[in-house]
Design a protein around this motif. Structure first.
Motif, PDB file in Angstrom:
ATOM      1  N   GLN A 167       0.803  -1.224   0.000  1.00  0.00           N
ATOM      2  CA  GLN A 167       0.000   0.000   0.000  1.00  0.00           C
ATOM      3  C   GLN A 167       0.838   1.279   0.000  1.00  0.00           C
ATOM      4  O   GLN A 167       0.292   2.380  -0.070  1.00  0.00           O
ATOM      5  CB  GLN A 167      -0.939  -0.004   1.209  1.00  0.00           C
ATOM      6  CG  GLN A 167      -2.023  -1.071   1.133  1.00  0.00           C
ATOM      7  CD  GLN A 167      -2.763  -1.250   2.439  1.00  0.00           C
ATOM      8  OE1 GLN A 167      -2.683  -0.401   3.330  1.00  0.00           O
ATOM      9  NE2 GLN A 167      -3.472  -2.374   2.577  1.00  0.00           N
ATOM     10  N   THR A 168       2.171   1.136   0.087  1.00  0.00           N
ATOM     11  CA  THR A 168       3.045   2.312   0.037  1.00  0.00           C
ATOM     12  C   THR A 168       3.828   2.325  -1.270  1.00  0.00           C
ATOM     13  O   THR A 168       3.999   1.293  -1.918  1.00  0.00           O
ATOM     14  CB  THR A 168       4.031   2.334   1.221  1.00  0.00           C
ATOM     15  OG1 THR A 168       4.873   1.180   1.165  1.00  0.00           O
ATOM     16  CG2 THR A 168       3.302   2.377   2.539  1.00  0.00           C
ATOM     17  N   ALA A 169       4.317   3.501  -1.623  1.00  0.00           N
ATOM     18  CA  ALA A 169       5.134   3.648  -2.828  1.00  0.00           C
ATOM     19  C   ALA A 169       6.570   3.270  -2.478  1.00  0.00           C
ATOM     20  O   ALA A 169       7.234   3.967  -1.709  1.00  0.00           O
ATOM     21  CB  ALA A 169       5.070   5.086  -3.334  1.00  0.00           C
ATOM     22  N   ASN A 170       7.036   2.144  -3.015  1.00  0.00           N
ATOM     23  CA  ASN A 170       8.359   1.612  -2.707  1.00  0.00           C
ATOM     24  C   ASN A 170       9.385   2.057  -3.746  1.00  0.00           C
ATOM     25  O   ASN A 170       9.163   1.923  -4.948  1.00  0.00           O
ATOM     26  CB  ASN A 170       8.324   0.083  -2.685  1.00  0.00           C
ATOM     27  CG  ASN A 170       7.774  -0.472  -1.397  1.00  0.00           C
ATOM     28  OD1 ASN A 170       8.482  -1.097  -0.621  1.00  0.00           O
ATOM     29  ND2 ASN A 170       6.481  -0.248  -1.166  1.00  0.00           N
ATOM     30  N   TRP A 171      10.518   2.538  -3.262  1.00  0.00           N
ATOM     31  CA  TRP A 171      11.595   2.960  -4.162  1.00  0.00           C
ATOM     32  C   TRP A 171      12.344   1.755  -4.718  1.00  0.00           C
ATOM     33  O   TRP A 171      12.641   0.790  -4.013  1.00  0.00           O
ATOM     34  CB  TRP A 171      12.574   3.856  -3.416  1.00  0.00           C
ATOM     35  CG  TRP A 171      13.843   4.109  -4.187  1.00  0.00           C
ATOM     36  CD1 TRP A 171      13.956   4.731  -5.398  1.00  0.00           C
ATOM     37  CD2 TRP A 171      15.177   3.742  -3.807  1.00  0.00           C
ATOM     38  NE1 TRP A 171      15.278   4.789  -5.793  1.00  0.00           N
ATOM     39  CE2 TRP A 171      16.046   4.173  -4.831  1.00  0.00           C
ATOM     40  CE3 TRP A 171      15.721   3.087  -2.691  1.00  0.00           C
ATOM     41  CZ2 TRP A 171      17.429   3.993  -4.780  1.00  0.00           C
ATOM     42  CZ3 TRP A 171      17.093   2.897  -2.631  1.00  0.00           C
ATOM     43  CH2 TRP A 171      17.935   3.358  -3.665  1.00  0.00           C
ATOM     44  N   SER A 172      12.687   1.862  -6.003  1.00  0.00           N
ATOM     45  CA  SER A 172      13.557   0.903  -6.659  1.00  0.00           C
ATOM     46  C   SER A 172      14.585   1.695  -7.451  1.00  0.00           C
ATOM     47  O   SER A 172      14.219   2.626  -8.179  1.00  0.00           O
ATOM     48  CB  SER A 172      12.743   0.004  -7.604  1.00  0.00           C
ATOM     49  OG  SER A 172      13.596  -0.807  -8.383  1.00  0.00           O
ATOM     50  N   PRO A 173      15.881   1.366  -7.336  1.00  0.00           N
ATOM     51  CA  PRO A 173      16.896   2.126  -8.080  1.00  0.00           C
ATOM     52  C   PRO A 173      16.671   2.031  -9.591  1.00  0.00           C
ATOM     53  O   PRO A 173      16.396   0.951 -10.114  1.00  0.00           O
ATOM     54  CB  PRO A 173      18.210   1.441  -7.676  1.00  0.00           C
ATOM     55  CG  PRO A 173      17.921   0.787  -6.372  1.00  0.00           C
ATOM     56  CD  PRO A 173      16.489   0.344  -6.460  1.00  0.00           C
ATOM     57  N   SER A 174      16.798   3.141 -10.269  1.00  0.00           N
ATOM     58  CA  SER A 174      16.613   3.156 -11.717  1.00  0.00           C
ATOM     59  C   SER A 174      17.582   2.185 -12.394  1.00  0.00           C
ATOM     60  O   SER A 174      18.764   2.148 -12.067  1.00  0.00           O
ATOM     61  CB  SER A 174      16.851   4.567 -12.276  1.00  0.00           C
ATOM     62  OG  SER A 174      15.857   5.446 -11.836  1.00  0.00           O
ATOM     63  N   VAL A 181      12.187  -6.715 -10.153  1.00  0.00           N
ATOM     64  CA  VAL A 181      11.585  -8.051 -10.246  1.00  0.00           C
ATOM     65  C   VAL A 181      11.252  -8.581  -8.868  1.00  0.00           C
ATOM     66  O   VAL A 181      10.175  -9.150  -8.653  1.00  0.00           O
ATOM     67  CB  VAL A 181      12.540  -9.015 -10.989  1.00  0.00           C
ATOM     68  CG1 VAL A 181      12.068 -10.463 -10.842  1.00  0.00           C
ATOM     69  CG2 VAL A 181      12.630  -8.645 -12.467  1.00  0.00           C
ATOM     70  N   TYR A 182      12.172  -8.378  -7.911  1.00  0.00           N
ATOM     71  CA  TYR A 182      11.915  -8.904  -6.575  1.00  0.00           C
ATOM     72  C   TYR A 182      10.679  -8.270  -5.954  1.00  0.00           C
ATOM     73  O   TYR A 182       9.800  -8.964  -5.438  1.00  0.00           O
ATOM     74  CB  TYR A 182      13.109  -8.704  -5.640  1.00  0.00           C
ATOM     75  CG  TYR A 182      12.764  -9.151  -4.243  1.00  0.00           C
ATOM     76  CD1 TYR A 182      12.718 -10.494  -3.923  1.00  0.00           C
ATOM     77  CD2 TYR A 182      12.376  -8.217  -3.277  1.00  0.00           C
ATOM     78  CE1 TYR A 182      12.316 -10.923  -2.666  1.00  0.00           C
ATOM     79  CE2 TYR A 182      11.978  -8.632  -2.021  1.00  0.00           C
ATOM     80  CZ  TYR A 182      11.949  -9.984  -1.718  1.00  0.00           C
ATOM     81  OH  TYR A 182      11.528 -10.399  -0.484  1.00  0.00           O
ATOM     82  N   LEU A 183      10.596  -6.946  -5.976  1.00  0.00           N
ATOM     83  CA  LEU A 183       9.468  -6.261  -5.347  1.00  0.00           C
ATOM     84  C   LEU A 183       8.140  -6.616  -6.024  1.00  0.00           C
ATOM     85  O   LEU A 183       7.113  -6.781  -5.352  1.00  0.00           O
ATOM     86  CB  LEU A 183       9.683  -4.748  -5.376  1.00  0.00           C
ATOM     87  CG  LEU A 183      10.772  -4.210  -4.443  1.00  0.00           C
ATOM     88  CD1 LEU A 183      11.036  -2.734  -4.719  1.00  0.00           C
ATOM     89  CD2 LEU A 183      10.403  -4.417  -2.982  1.00  0.00           C
TER      90      LEU A 183
END
Length: 347
Positions: A167-174, A181-183
């Protein structure tokens, strides 16, 4: 020969044999330009400067380093492009950045793979020769592996369950397929951002959950916004100090040896400094009001199971089966000898 010619020849002789700034002028000084995202004054830059001083001393001043910290040369991909055209000779890269060039370097970053630094050290020692070869295949010389440490989920609100993460906006490195893929495997939607954009995005609410080490969150000021931390390691983060392969090959054997010798002295010290900084930073975060949360057990199980599913999706395009199996065998070997469990918090 007139007097002017004699004077010029005498001056040239003096320049060749006389010390300049305390160093014997026995050859042309090679200044290697090195960039990094690490901030000036951080443990990473401080220790690198000590490494550079030893190389200069051991080579009699024929090899020196000029550093550009704090991302002034751009982030990893910009640094790599500048190396390709000769504007830079090397860089301190994040795993995410250099893995776009050397995909197998991301093998240690698989989430929920390690439970302790002892496991990391054992596996890294085993896969390092393979990683060095992978770098050389791409025209790079891997001088040393650097460390950020264990990463933790850090949020602007109290989140300690899989549902909360969804439900939150999760950061992933560009540009990092591993985290993306994991998230996405357990249904978490990643928001890709470059590292320099994270703090402003936390401030604006574009992202609410980020992943960093304790020390990294303080150095980058992310802790000022993300004041809730799940007290269970999400993954292991590290980087590389790599030189352009042609630049390294152009150095004399003595100069190459000086770089490798200095690296063997100073980067293990950097490793110890980084781990100590993370321990101290945890205390600082607690003192400054950060709330540490226990992870929901069912959520932990879901997140750990997502690891193997994500790896299956990443092989072979983003990670070779050979390097992952090598790392897995080394990890299993260590756990058998140490009698440790398969999953659990880092110690």
């Amino acid at each position: 020969m007139n007097g002017r010619h004699l004077y010029l020849l005498s001056l040239l002789f003096l320049l060749l044999v006389s010390p300049i700034n305390g160093l014997a002028a026995t050859g042309t000084t090679k200044i290697l330009k090195i960039a990094s995202l690490a901030p000036a004054g951080s443990v990473w830059i401080t220790q690198f400067e000590k490494f550079a001083e030893q190389v200069s001393r051991d080579t009699g001043g024929t090899v020196k380093f000029r550093t550009y910290p704090g991302g002034v040369m751009g982030e990893d991909q910009a640094m790599y492009r500048k190396m390709r055209v000769g504007q830079l000779h090397g860089g301190g890269f994040t795993m995410t950045g250099i893995a776009t060039v050397v995909p197998d370097f991301r093998v240690l970053a698989v989430p929920f793979l390690f439970t302790s630094y002892a496991e990391v050290d054992h596996v890294l020692a085993g896969v390092l020769p393979s990683l060095k070869e992978r770098f050389r295949e791409k025209g790079l010389e891997l001088v040393a592996v650097t460390e950020v440490g264990f990463l933790y989920a850090m949020s602007t609100k109290a989140v300690n369950s899989i549902e909360g993460l969804r439900q939150t906006a999760n950061w992933s490195p560009s540009g990092d397929p591993l985290s993306e893929v994991y998230l996405s495997t357990p249904g978490i939607t990643p928001v890709q951002l470059t590292i320099p954009d994270v703090l402003s995005s936390l401030q604006s609410g574009l992202v609410e959950t980020v992943y960093n080490s304790f020390y990294g969150s303080i150095v980058m000021q992310w802790f000022t916004q993300a004041r809730y931390i799940v007290d269970y390691p999400y993954g292991y983060a590290y980087g590389a100090f790599a030189l352009d392969g042609k630049t390294f090959a152009a150095l004399s054997p003595k100069e190459q040896e000086a770089i490798n010798t200095a690296a063997s002295v100073h980067f293990p010290v950097l490793l110890a400094d980084t781990r100590r900084s993370n321990e101290e930073s945890r205390k600082v975060l607690a003192e400054r009001g950060t709330t540490f949360l226990d992870i929901d057990p069912a959520s932990r199980k879901t997140l750990e199971e997502a690891r193997d599913q994500a790896v299956d999706r990443l092989i072979p395009a983003e990670l070779s089966r050979d390097i992952y199996h090598q790392a897995s065998r080394l990890l299993e070997e260590y756990r058998r000898s140490a009698g440790t469990r398969q999953t659990g918090p880092a110690n």
